[in-house]
Design a protein around this motif. Sequence first.
Motif, PDB file in Angstrom:
ATOM      1  N   GLU A  17       1.081  -1.447  -0.534  1.00  0.00           N
ATOM      2  CA  GLU A  17      -0.445   0.322   0.121  1.00  0.00           C
ATOM      3  C   GLU A  17       0.976   1.621   0.353  1.00  0.00           C
ATOM      4  N   GLU A  50      -3.820   6.170   0.203  1.00  0.00           N
ATOM      5  CA  GLU A  50      -2.583   4.361  -0.510  1.00  0.00           C
ATOM      6  C   GLU A  50      -2.142   4.521   1.204  1.00  0.00           C
ATOM      7  N   HIS A  53      -5.284   3.821   3.104  1.00  0.00           N
ATOM      8  CA  HIS A  53      -5.164   2.066   3.790  1.00  0.00           C
ATOM      9  C   HIS A  53      -4.011   1.553   3.923  1.00  0.00           C
ATOM     10  N   GLU A  94      -3.159  -2.022  -9.786  1.00  0.00           N
ATOM     11  CA  GLU A  94      -4.814  -2.568  -8.984  1.00  0.00           C
ATOM     12  C   GLU A  94      -4.521  -3.301  -8.884  1.00  0.00           C
ATOM     13  N   GLN A 127     -10.854  -2.455  -4.112  1.00  0.00           N
ATOM     14  CA  GLN A 127     -10.125  -2.701  -5.036  1.00  0.00           C
ATOM     15  C   GLN A 127     -11.075  -2.823  -6.429  1.00  0.00           C
ATOM     16  N   GLU A 130     -11.411   0.451  -7.134  1.00  0.00           N
ATOM     17  CA  GLU A 130     -10.189   1.081  -7.980  1.00  0.00           C
ATOM     18  C   GLU A 130     -10.084   0.468  -9.215  1.00  0.00           C
TER      19      GLU A 130
HETATM   20 FE1  FEO Z   1      -4.762   0.738  -1.834  1.00  0.00          FE
HETATM   21 FE2  FEO Z   1      -5.056   1.798  -4.534  1.00  0.00          FE
HETATM   22  O1  FEO Z   1      -4.985   0.001  -3.495  1.00  0.00           O
END
Ligand code: FEO
Length: 167
Positions: A17, A50, A53, A94, A127, A130
């Motif tokens: 990440e 990110e 994340h 991704e 995801q 994304e």
């Molecule tokens: Fe953390 Fe873009 O996935």
Amino acid sequence: MLSKKLEEALNAQINAELWSAYLYLSMSADCAAKGYIGMENWFHVQFQEEQDHAMKIFNYLISRGARVDLRPIDKVGKSWATPLAAFEDTLEHEQVVTKMINDLYALADKEKEYATQSMLNWFIDEQVEEEETAQKYIDALKMIGNNGFGLYQFDKELAKRTYTPLV
Ligand code: FEO
């Protein structure tokens, strides 16, 4: 208590990440250098997300009494030939992250780690979004082709993205 194997895999995900954050920050800088201020903004928000994340997993490890192990972040690219190339790399990356999340989920499932599965559910949904977003922009940029005004409008659209902290 988390198994060492799961702890190791979650730490690897934190690194992935943060590498993603690094990648998008570099894309943002590349867009800035080329005058794409909307895309500069979009990739900068992506960079911020990110990091969130990574922090989501970081905080989870701490809440489970596991150890956080921060590792070196590999080098990322510096320049993309076109906005389309940047979004194609985004989608490809991704898709790799999606596979990592799926593998993590499978491991948590095998270990009957229900709390970890619950935490990972958020990432599974994320995801999907994304990949969908990257694909949407790839399609739009292919449609725009060499149309300068189209690219100007696209860039203007991406300037609207704002960051909302996740954690
Ligand atoms: Fe953390 Fe873009 O996935």
